[in-house]
Design a protein around this motif. Structure first.
Motif, PDB file in Angstrom:
ATOM      1  N   ARG A  57     -17.332  22.603   1.854  1.00 42.93           N
ATOM      2  CA  ARG A  57     -17.998  22.602   0.549  1.00 42.93           C
ATOM      3  C   ARG A  57     -17.040  22.202  -0.569  1.00 42.93           C
ATOM      4  NH1 ARG A  57     -19.322  28.775   1.173  1.00 42.93           N
ATOM      5  NH2 ARG A  57     -17.144  28.501   1.771  1.00 42.93           N
ATOM      6  N   THR A  58     -15.779  22.409  -0.348  1.00 44.68           N
ATOM      7  CA  THR A  58     -14.782  22.193  -1.401  1.00 44.68           C
ATOM      8  C   THR A  58     -13.624  21.373  -0.839  1.00 44.68           C
ATOM      9  OG1 THR A  58     -13.587  24.159  -0.698  1.00 44.68           O
ATOM     10  CG2 THR A  58     -15.291  24.461  -2.401  1.00 44.68           C
ATOM     11  N   GLU A  61     -11.479  23.165   1.656  1.00 46.80           N
ATOM     12  CA  GLU A  61     -12.108  23.241   2.980  1.00 46.80           C
ATOM     13  C   GLU A  61     -12.006  21.898   3.721  1.00 46.80           C
ATOM     14  OE1 GLU A  61     -15.311  26.814   1.965  1.00 46.80           O
ATOM     15  OE2 GLU A  61     -16.080  24.788   2.325  1.00 46.80           O
ATOM     16  N   ASP A  86     -13.454  14.558  -5.356  1.00 43.37           N
ATOM     17  CA  ASP A  86     -12.361  15.453  -4.965  1.00 43.37           C
ATOM     18  C   ASP A  86     -11.426  15.780  -6.125  1.00 43.37           C
ATOM     19  OD1 ASP A  86     -13.171  15.499  -2.251  1.00 43.37           O
ATOM     20  OD2 ASP A  86     -12.178  13.584  -1.889  1.00 43.37           O
ATOM     21  N   VAL A  88      -9.333  17.538  -8.869  1.00 42.77           N
ATOM     22  CA  VAL A  88      -8.848  18.898  -9.148  1.00 42.77           C
ATOM     23  C   VAL A  88      -8.021  18.875 -10.432  1.00 42.77           C
ATOM     24  CG1 VAL A  88      -8.779  19.613  -6.717  1.00 42.77           C
ATOM     25  CG2 VAL A  88      -6.764  18.563  -7.739  1.00 42.77           C
ATOM     26  N   ARG A 393     -18.622  29.596   5.885  1.00 40.75           N
ATOM     27  CA  ARG A 393     -19.144  28.683   4.864  1.00 40.75           C
ATOM     28  C   ARG A 393     -20.667  28.657   4.803  1.00 40.75           C
ATOM     29  NH1 ARG A 393     -15.356  23.587   6.727  1.00 40.75           N
ATOM     30  NH2 ARG A 393     -13.326  24.579   6.416  1.00 40.75           N
ATOM     31  N   ALA A 399     -24.004  20.259  -0.241  1.00 44.08           N
ATOM     32  CA  ALA A 399     -22.639  20.654  -0.633  1.00 44.08           C
ATOM     33  C   ALA A 399     -21.593  19.671  -0.201  1.00 44.08           C
ATOM     34  CB  ALA A 399     -22.320  22.029  -0.046  1.00 44.08           C
ATOM     35  N   GLY A 400     -20.636  19.450  -1.071  1.00 40.91           N
ATOM     36  CA  GLY A 400     -19.358  18.899  -0.654  1.00 40.91           C
ATOM     37  C   GLY A 400     -19.224  17.402  -0.570  1.00 40.91           C
TER      38      GLY A 400
END
Ligand code: RM4
Ligand code: MN
Ligand code: MN
Length: 405
Positions: A57-58, A61, A86, A88, A393, A399-400
Protein backbone atom coordinates in the motif's frame (compact mmCIF):
# COMPACT_ATOMS: atom_id res chain seq x y z
CA UNK A 1 15.32 -32.15 -5.23
CA UNK A 2 19.08 -32.42 -5.49
CA UNK A 3 20.39 -30.89 -8.68
CA UNK A 4 24.02 -31.98 -8.34
CA UNK A 5 23.97 -35.05 -10.59
CA UNK A 6 22.08 -33.20 -13.33
CA UNK A 7 24.46 -30.27 -12.99
CA UNK A 8 27.55 -32.49 -13.31
CA UNK A 9 26.13 -34.05 -16.50
CA UNK A 10 25.24 -30.68 -18.04
CA UNK A 11 28.53 -29.01 -17.05
CA UNK A 12 30.45 -31.96 -18.51
CA UNK A 13 28.60 -31.68 -21.81
CA UNK A 14 29.07 -27.92 -22.02
CA UNK A 15 32.79 -28.15 -21.21
CA UNK A 16 33.12 -30.71 -23.99
CA UNK A 17 31.63 -28.14 -26.38
CA UNK A 18 34.34 -25.71 -25.25
CA UNK A 19 32.09 -23.59 -23.06
CA UNK A 20 33.67 -22.11 -19.94
CA UNK A 21 31.05 -23.10 -17.35
CA UNK A 22 32.73 -21.18 -14.52
CA UNK A 23 32.57 -18.00 -16.62
CA UNK A 24 28.91 -18.69 -17.42
CA UNK A 25 28.13 -19.03 -13.70
CA UNK A 26 29.99 -15.81 -12.94
CA UNK A 27 27.90 -13.97 -15.51
CA UNK A 28 24.74 -15.43 -14.03
CA UNK A 29 25.77 -14.33 -10.54
CA UNK A 30 26.30 -10.75 -11.67
CA UNK A 31 23.04 -10.43 -13.61
CA UNK A 32 20.94 -7.49 -12.44
CA UNK A 33 17.18 -7.23 -12.97
CA UNK A 34 15.44 -4.18 -11.50
CA UNK A 35 11.88 -4.55 -10.27
CA UNK A 36 9.30 -1.72 -10.37
CA UNK A 37 7.70 -0.30 -7.23
CA UNK A 38 4.39 -0.10 -9.12
CA UNK A 39 4.39 -3.85 -9.73
CA UNK A 40 3.92 -4.51 -6.01
CA UNK A 41 0.83 -2.38 -5.53
CA UNK A 42 -2.66 -2.96 -6.86
CA UNK A 43 -3.03 -2.24 -10.54
CA UNK A 44 -5.48 -3.09 -13.24
CA UNK A 45 -6.82 -2.53 -16.69
CA UNK A 46 -9.02 0.34 -17.79
CA UNK A 47 -11.95 -1.88 -16.80
CA UNK A 48 -11.14 -2.80 -13.25
CA UNK A 49 -8.49 -2.88 -10.56
CA UNK A 50 -8.91 -6.02 -8.47
CA UNK A 51 -7.62 -5.64 -4.94
CA UNK A 52 -5.06 -8.31 -4.15
CA UNK A 53 -4.72 -9.41 -0.52
CA UNK A 54 -1.42 -8.20 0.88
CA UNK A 55 -0.56 -5.94 -2.08
CA UNK A 56 1.83 -3.18 -0.99
CA UNK A 57 0.00 0.00 0.00
CA UNK A 58 2.92 2.32 0.66
CA UNK A 59 6.43 2.87 -0.58
CA UNK A 60 8.00 1.20 2.49
CA UNK A 61 5.86 -1.87 1.77
CA UNK A 62 6.94 -1.86 -1.87
CA UNK A 63 10.57 -1.66 -0.77
CA UNK A 64 10.05 -4.56 1.61
CA UNK A 65 8.54 -6.65 -1.20
CA UNK A 66 11.35 -5.74 -3.60
CA UNK A 67 13.89 -6.69 -0.93
CA UNK A 68 12.12 -10.01 -0.48
CA UNK A 69 12.37 -10.77 -4.22
CA UNK A 70 16.07 -9.88 -4.03
CA UNK A 71 16.59 -12.18 -1.03
CA UNK A 72 15.06 -15.07 -2.98
CA UNK A 73 16.88 -14.46 -6.27
CA UNK A 74 20.05 -12.55 -5.40
CA UNK A 75 19.84 -10.66 -8.71
CA UNK A 76 17.22 -7.96 -8.09
CA UNK A 77 19.10 -5.44 -5.91
CA UNK A 78 17.35 -2.28 -7.14
CA UNK A 79 13.79 -0.99 -7.33
CA UNK A 80 12.51 1.65 -9.77
CA UNK A 81 10.33 4.45 -8.46
CA UNK A 82 7.53 6.39 -10.18
CA UNK A 83 7.01 10.05 -9.20
CA UNK A 84 4.64 11.25 -7.76
CA UNK A 85 3.24 7.76 -6.93
CA UNK A 86 6.31 7.14 -4.74
CA UNK A 87 7.02 10.67 -3.59
CA UNK A 88 8.30 11.07 -0.02
CA UNK A 89 9.40 14.07 2.02
CA UNK A 90 12.72 12.70 3.13
CA UNK A 91 14.71 11.09 0.31
CA UNK A 92 17.77 10.49 2.50
CA UNK A 93 15.62 8.49 4.91
CA UNK A 94 14.18 6.50 2.02
CA UNK A 95 17.64 5.73 0.66
CA UNK A 96 18.69 4.52 4.09
CA UNK A 97 15.58 2.45 4.47
CA UNK A 98 16.30 0.72 1.17
CA UNK A 99 19.90 0.12 2.18
CA UNK A 100 18.88 -1.37 5.49
CA UNK A 101 16.74 -3.84 3.52
CA UNK A 102 19.70 -4.72 1.30
CA UNK A 103 18.50 -2.93 -1.84
CA UNK A 104 18.95 0.43 -3.62
CA UNK A 105 16.71 2.85 -5.51
CA UNK A 106 17.08 2.41 -9.27
CA UNK A 107 15.53 4.35 -12.13
CA UNK A 108 13.43 7.42 -11.42
CA UNK A 109 10.31 7.57 -13.62
CA UNK A 110 8.56 10.94 -13.92
CA UNK A 111 4.81 10.74 -14.43
CA UNK A 112 3.50 13.35 -16.84
CA UNK A 113 0.34 11.57 -17.92
CA UNK A 114 -2.08 11.45 -14.99
CA UNK A 115 -2.83 15.05 -14.16
CA UNK A 116 -5.80 16.89 -15.68
CA UNK A 117 -3.65 19.45 -17.48
CA UNK A 118 -2.14 16.67 -19.63
CA UNK A 119 -5.33 15.96 -21.59
CA UNK A 120 -3.64 17.17 -24.81
CA UNK A 121 -0.21 15.93 -23.85
CA UNK A 122 2.69 16.96 -21.64
CA UNK A 123 5.91 18.01 -23.38
CA UNK A 124 4.09 18.24 -26.73
CA UNK A 125 1.04 20.06 -25.39
CA UNK A 126 0.07 23.10 -27.50
CA UNK A 127 -0.01 25.20 -24.30
CA UNK A 128 3.42 26.42 -23.25
CA UNK A 129 2.34 26.60 -19.61
CA UNK A 130 1.55 22.87 -19.55
CA UNK A 131 4.87 22.06 -21.19
CA UNK A 132 6.58 24.14 -18.49
CA UNK A 133 4.85 22.08 -15.79
CA UNK A 134 6.00 18.84 -17.39
CA UNK A 135 9.57 20.16 -17.65
CA UNK A 136 9.48 21.30 -14.03
CA UNK A 137 8.36 17.82 -12.96
CA UNK A 138 11.23 16.20 -14.86
CA UNK A 139 13.68 18.66 -13.28
CA UNK A 140 12.30 17.74 -9.88
CA UNK A 141 13.00 14.10 -10.77
CA UNK A 142 16.61 15.01 -11.64
CA UNK A 143 16.93 16.47 -8.13
CA UNK A 144 15.44 13.30 -6.66
CA UNK A 145 17.93 11.21 -8.65
CA UNK A 146 20.81 13.03 -7.00
CA UNK A 147 19.28 12.47 -3.56
CA UNK A 148 18.60 8.75 -3.97
CA UNK A 149 21.82 8.18 -5.94
CA UNK A 150 19.98 7.03 -9.06
CA UNK A 151 21.69 7.16 -12.44
CA UNK A 152 18.66 6.70 -14.68
CA UNK A 153 15.91 9.13 -15.60
CA UNK A 154 13.39 6.94 -17.40
CA UNK A 155 11.01 8.86 -19.66
CA UNK A 156 7.77 7.75 -21.18
CA UNK A 157 5.22 10.17 -22.59
CA UNK A 158 1.55 9.51 -23.19
CA UNK A 159 1.67 12.30 -25.78
CA UNK A 160 -0.07 11.98 -29.11
CA UNK A 161 -3.23 12.90 -30.97
CA UNK A 162 -6.46 11.08 -31.73
CA UNK A 163 -7.69 12.77 -34.89
CA UNK A 164 -6.06 13.84 -38.09
CA UNK A 165 -5.51 17.57 -37.93
CA UNK A 166 -5.87 17.71 -34.15
CA UNK A 167 -2.42 19.27 -33.85
CA UNK A 168 0.65 20.01 -35.95
CA UNK A 169 2.81 16.88 -35.82
CA UNK A 170 6.06 18.67 -36.64
CA UNK A 171 5.36 21.41 -34.11
CA UNK A 172 4.81 18.71 -31.49
CA UNK A 173 8.14 17.15 -32.45
CA UNK A 174 9.89 20.50 -31.94
CA UNK A 175 8.19 20.96 -28.54
CA UNK A 176 9.33 17.51 -27.45
CA UNK A 177 12.91 18.20 -28.53
CA UNK A 178 12.96 21.56 -26.78
CA UNK A 179 11.60 20.09 -23.53
CA UNK A 180 14.13 17.28 -23.43
CA UNK A 181 16.93 19.71 -24.29
CA UNK A 182 15.84 21.79 -21.28
CA UNK A 183 16.05 18.76 -18.97
CA UNK A 184 19.21 17.16 -20.36
CA UNK A 185 21.76 19.58 -18.79
CA UNK A 186 20.23 18.89 -15.36
CA UNK A 187 20.94 15.16 -15.37
CA UNK A 188 23.20 14.36 -12.42
CA UNK A 189 26.80 13.69 -13.50
CA UNK A 190 27.32 10.20 -14.87
CA UNK A 191 23.60 9.55 -15.19
CA UNK A 192 21.53 8.80 -18.27
CA UNK A 193 18.20 9.78 -19.75
CA UNK A 194 16.38 6.81 -21.25
CA UNK A 195 13.73 7.58 -23.86
CA UNK A 196 10.91 5.06 -24.17
CA UNK A 197 8.55 4.76 -27.14
CA UNK A 198 5.17 3.17 -27.72
CA UNK A 199 3.32 2.89 -31.00
CA UNK A 200 -0.15 3.69 -29.71
CA UNK A 201 -2.26 4.30 -26.61
CA UNK A 202 -3.51 6.44 -25.02
CA UNK A 203 -3.36 8.33 -28.32
CA UNK A 204 -4.58 6.43 -31.36
CA UNK A 205 -3.98 8.58 -34.43
CA UNK A 206 -0.37 9.47 -33.74
CA UNK A 207 2.02 8.94 -30.83
CA UNK A 208 4.81 11.52 -30.53
CA UNK A 209 7.48 8.89 -29.82
CA UNK A 210 5.99 5.97 -31.72
CA UNK A 211 9.00 3.76 -32.32
CA UNK A 212 12.70 3.18 -31.63
CA UNK A 213 13.72 5.30 -34.61
CA UNK A 214 12.01 8.38 -33.23
CA UNK A 215 13.46 7.77 -29.78
CA UNK A 216 16.89 7.22 -31.33
CA UNK A 217 16.78 10.37 -33.45
CA UNK A 218 15.74 12.34 -30.37
CA UNK A 219 18.56 10.84 -28.29
CA UNK A 220 21.13 11.67 -30.98
CA UNK A 221 20.21 15.35 -30.84
CA UNK A 222 20.55 15.46 -27.07
CA UNK A 223 23.95 13.82 -26.59
CA UNK A 224 25.73 10.76 -25.24
CA UNK A 225 23.76 10.67 -21.98
CA UNK A 226 20.51 10.08 -23.89
CA UNK A 227 19.67 6.54 -24.96
CA UNK A 228 16.70 4.47 -26.05
CA UNK A 229 14.61 2.32 -23.74
CA UNK A 230 13.00 -0.74 -25.34
CA UNK A 231 9.78 -1.76 -23.62
CA UNK A 232 9.16 -5.27 -24.94
CA UNK A 233 5.40 -4.67 -24.93
CA UNK A 234 5.42 -1.53 -27.07
CA UNK A 235 5.67 -2.99 -30.56
CA UNK A 236 3.33 -4.10 -33.29
CA UNK A 237 2.66 -7.79 -33.75
CA UNK A 238 5.55 -9.54 -35.43
CA UNK A 239 8.17 -6.83 -34.78
CA UNK A 240 11.64 -8.32 -34.47
CA UNK A 241 12.79 -6.87 -31.13
CA UNK A 242 16.15 -8.65 -31.29
CA UNK A 243 16.96 -6.73 -34.47
CA UNK A 244 16.14 -3.41 -32.81
CA UNK A 245 18.33 -4.41 -29.87
CA UNK A 246 21.24 -5.37 -32.13
CA UNK A 247 21.02 -2.10 -34.07
CA UNK A 248 20.83 0.13 -31.00
CA UNK A 249 23.64 -1.77 -29.26
CA UNK A 250 25.86 -1.31 -32.26
CA UNK A 251 25.13 2.42 -32.29
CA UNK A 252 25.84 2.69 -28.56
CA UNK A 253 22.31 3.90 -27.87
CA UNK A 254 20.60 0.99 -26.18
CA UNK A 255 20.01 2.30 -22.68
CA UNK A 256 17.79 -0.33 -21.19
CA UNK A 257 14.71 -2.46 -21.21
CA UNK A 258 11.29 -2.58 -19.77
CA UNK A 259 10.83 -6.31 -19.64
CA UNK A 260 7.37 -7.79 -19.97
CA UNK A 261 5.46 -10.05 -22.32
CA UNK A 262 3.41 -8.71 -25.15
CA UNK A 263 0.43 -10.61 -26.45
CA UNK A 264 -1.54 -8.02 -28.38
CA UNK A 265 -0.95 -4.49 -27.13
CA UNK A 266 0.84 -2.63 -24.33
CA UNK A 267 0.99 -5.74 -22.24
CA UNK A 268 2.11 -6.05 -18.69
CA UNK A 269 2.28 -9.81 -18.45
CA UNK A 270 5.11 -11.88 -16.98
CA UNK A 271 8.21 -11.56 -19.15
CA UNK A 272 9.00 -14.78 -20.97
CA UNK A 273 5.61 -16.27 -20.16
CA UNK A 274 4.20 -16.37 -23.66
CA UNK A 275 7.26 -16.08 -25.87
CA UNK A 276 10.42 -17.41 -24.25
CA UNK A 277 12.09 -17.72 -27.66
CA UNK A 278 11.78 -13.97 -28.23
CA UNK A 279 13.36 -13.25 -24.86
CA UNK A 280 16.17 -15.68 -25.69
CA UNK A 281 16.74 -14.00 -29.09
CA UNK A 282 17.12 -10.65 -27.31
CA UNK A 283 19.60 -12.05 -24.78
CA UNK A 284 21.61 -13.67 -27.58
CA UNK A 285 22.10 -10.23 -29.15
CA UNK A 286 23.11 -8.81 -25.75
CA UNK A 287 25.57 -11.57 -24.94
CA UNK A 288 27.11 -11.62 -28.40
CA UNK A 289 27.59 -7.84 -28.32
CA UNK A 290 29.97 -8.24 -25.35
CA UNK A 291 31.11 -4.92 -23.89
CA UNK A 292 28.70 -2.93 -26.06
CA UNK A 293 25.97 -4.19 -23.70
CA UNK A 294 27.75 -3.58 -20.41
CA UNK A 295 25.68 -0.56 -19.32
CA UNK A 296 22.28 -1.80 -20.43
CA UNK A 297 19.71 -1.53 -17.64
CA UNK A 298 17.27 -4.42 -17.25
CA UNK A 299 14.07 -3.23 -15.66
CA UNK A 300 10.80 -5.05 -15.33
CA UNK A 301 7.73 -2.98 -16.23
CA UNK A 302 4.76 -5.12 -15.32
CA UNK A 303 1.52 -4.85 -13.44
CA UNK A 304 -0.08 -8.05 -12.30
CA UNK A 305 -3.77 -7.80 -11.77
CA UNK A 306 -5.26 -11.31 -11.49
CA UNK A 307 -2.30 -13.10 -9.91
CA UNK A 308 -0.06 -12.89 -6.85
CA UNK A 309 2.12 -9.84 -7.32
CA UNK A 310 5.03 -11.32 -5.43
CA UNK A 311 4.95 -14.65 -7.21
CA UNK A 312 4.57 -12.94 -10.60
CA UNK A 313 7.58 -10.73 -9.89
CA UNK A 314 9.61 -13.70 -8.74
CA UNK A 315 8.74 -15.72 -11.86
CA UNK A 316 9.60 -12.70 -14.02
CA UNK A 317 13.09 -12.39 -12.54
CA UNK A 318 13.64 -16.14 -12.86
CA UNK A 319 12.50 -16.12 -16.51
CA UNK A 320 15.10 -13.46 -17.31
CA UNK A 321 17.71 -15.59 -15.61
CA UNK A 322 16.72 -18.61 -17.68
CA UNK A 323 16.85 -16.68 -20.96
CA UNK A 324 20.26 -15.24 -20.04
CA UNK A 325 21.63 -18.68 -19.12
CA UNK A 326 20.52 -20.10 -22.47
CA UNK A 327 22.15 -17.19 -24.31
CA UNK A 328 25.37 -17.70 -22.33
CA UNK A 329 25.70 -21.35 -23.34
CA UNK A 330 25.39 -20.69 -27.08
CA UNK A 331 28.40 -22.00 -28.96
CA UNK A 332 29.21 -18.65 -30.60
CA UNK A 333 32.31 -20.00 -32.40
CA UNK A 334 30.24 -22.70 -34.07
CA UNK A 335 27.58 -20.11 -34.86
CA UNK A 336 30.06 -17.83 -36.71
CA UNK A 337 31.45 -20.84 -38.50
CA UNK A 338 28.03 -21.95 -39.76
CA UNK A 339 27.14 -18.38 -40.71
CA UNK A 340 30.34 -18.02 -42.74
CA UNK A 341 29.67 -21.32 -44.45
CA UNK A 342 26.24 -20.07 -45.47
CA UNK A 343 24.71 -22.98 -43.60
CA UNK A 344 21.28 -21.50 -42.91
CA UNK A 345 19.80 -24.28 -40.83
CA UNK A 346 23.12 -25.28 -39.29
CA UNK A 347 23.52 -21.77 -37.85
CA UNK A 348 19.94 -21.79 -36.68
CA UNK A 349 20.47 -25.21 -35.08
CA UNK A 350 23.29 -23.83 -32.90
CA UNK A 351 20.80 -21.41 -31.32
CA UNK A 352 18.01 -23.97 -31.13
CA UNK A 353 20.39 -26.35 -29.32
CA UNK A 354 21.06 -23.78 -26.62
CA UNK A 355 17.41 -22.79 -26.39
CA UNK A 356 16.31 -26.39 -25.95
CA UNK A 357 18.91 -27.12 -23.27
CA UNK A 358 17.46 -27.59 -19.80
CA UNK A 359 19.49 -25.00 -17.88
CA UNK A 360 17.72 -25.54 -14.55
CA UNK A 361 20.61 -27.52 -13.00
CA UNK A 362 23.04 -24.76 -14.04
CA UNK A 363 20.84 -22.10 -12.46
CA UNK A 364 20.40 -24.18 -9.33
CA UNK A 365 24.17 -24.57 -9.01
CA UNK A 366 24.82 -20.84 -9.58
CA UNK A 367 22.27 -20.01 -6.86
CA UNK A 368 23.73 -22.52 -4.45
CA UNK A 369 27.17 -20.98 -4.99
CA UNK A 370 25.63 -17.57 -4.19
CA UNK A 371 24.44 -18.95 -0.88
CA UNK A 372 20.83 -19.04 -2.04
CA UNK A 373 18.33 -21.83 -2.16
CA UNK A 374 18.56 -23.49 -5.60
CA UNK A 375 14.76 -23.31 -5.97
CA UNK A 376 13.47 -19.81 -5.11
CA UNK A 377 9.91 -20.64 -6.13
CA UNK A 378 9.77 -23.55 -3.70
CA UNK A 379 11.08 -21.26 -0.95
CA UNK A 380 8.41 -18.72 -1.81
CA UNK A 381 5.68 -21.34 -1.42
CA UNK A 382 7.16 -22.83 1.73
CA UNK A 383 7.78 -19.67 3.71
CA UNK A 384 5.27 -17.35 5.25
CA UNK A 385 6.12 -13.92 3.78
CA UNK A 386 3.06 -13.78 1.52
CA UNK A 387 0.72 -15.02 4.26
CA UNK A 388 2.14 -12.48 6.71
CA UNK A 389 1.69 -9.51 4.40
CA UNK A 390 -1.85 -10.66 3.61
CA UNK A 391 -2.64 -10.54 7.31
CA UNK A 392 -0.79 -7.32 8.01
CA UNK A 393 -1.91 -5.32 5.00
CA UNK A 394 -5.31 -6.80 4.25
CA UNK A 395 -7.20 -6.25 1.00
CA UNK A 396 -7.39 -2.59 0.13
CA UNK A 397 -9.15 -1.44 -3.04
CA UNK A 398 -7.18 0.92 -5.19
CA UNK A 399 -4.18 0.98 -2.88
CA UNK A 400 -0.62 1.62 -3.74
CA UNK A 401 -0.21 1.14 -7.45
CA UNK A 402 -1.03 4.65 -8.54
CA UNK A 403 -3.56 3.27 -11.02
CA UNK A 404 -7.01 4.81 -11.31
CA UNK A 405 -9.33 2.56 -9.29
C1 RM4 B 1 3.55 2.93 -20.01
C2 RM4 B 1 5.05 2.75 -20.11
C3 RM4 B 1 5.80 3.32 -18.95
C4 RM4 B 1 5.13 3.12 -17.64
C5 RM4 B 1 3.65 3.41 -17.72
C6 RM4 B 1 2.95 3.13 -16.41
O1 RM4 B 1 2.88 2.15 -20.94
O2 RM4 B 1 5.37 1.40 -20.30
O3 RM4 B 1 7.07 2.78 -18.89
O4 RM4 B 1 5.73 4.04 -16.79
O5 RM4 B 1 3.07 2.64 -18.74
MN1 MN C 1 7.43 0.77 -19.97
MN1 MN D 1 3.98 -0.08 -21.09
Amino acid sequence: MNHRADYARLAGRLEQQGIDVAAVKNSLKSQHIETPSWGYGNSGTRFKTFAWPGAARTLPEKLADAAYIHRLTGIAPTVAIHIPWDKVDDWAALTQQAESLGIRIGAVNPNVFQDDQYRLGSVCNPAGSVREEAIAHMLECCTIMAQVDSDILSLWFADGTNYVGQDDIRARKHRLEAALAAVYPHLPPGSRMLIEYKFFEPAFYQTDLADWGMAYATALKLGQQAQVLVDMGHHAQGTNIAHIVAFLLDEGRLGGFHLNARRYADDDLIVGSNNPLELFEVFVELVSAGDLAKDVAYMIDQCHYIESKLEAMLVSVLNCQTAYAKALIVDYAALRDRQQAGDVLGANRVLVDAFETDVRPLLAEARAEMGLDPDPLAVFHADDYQRRVMEERGTVSGAGGGFPS
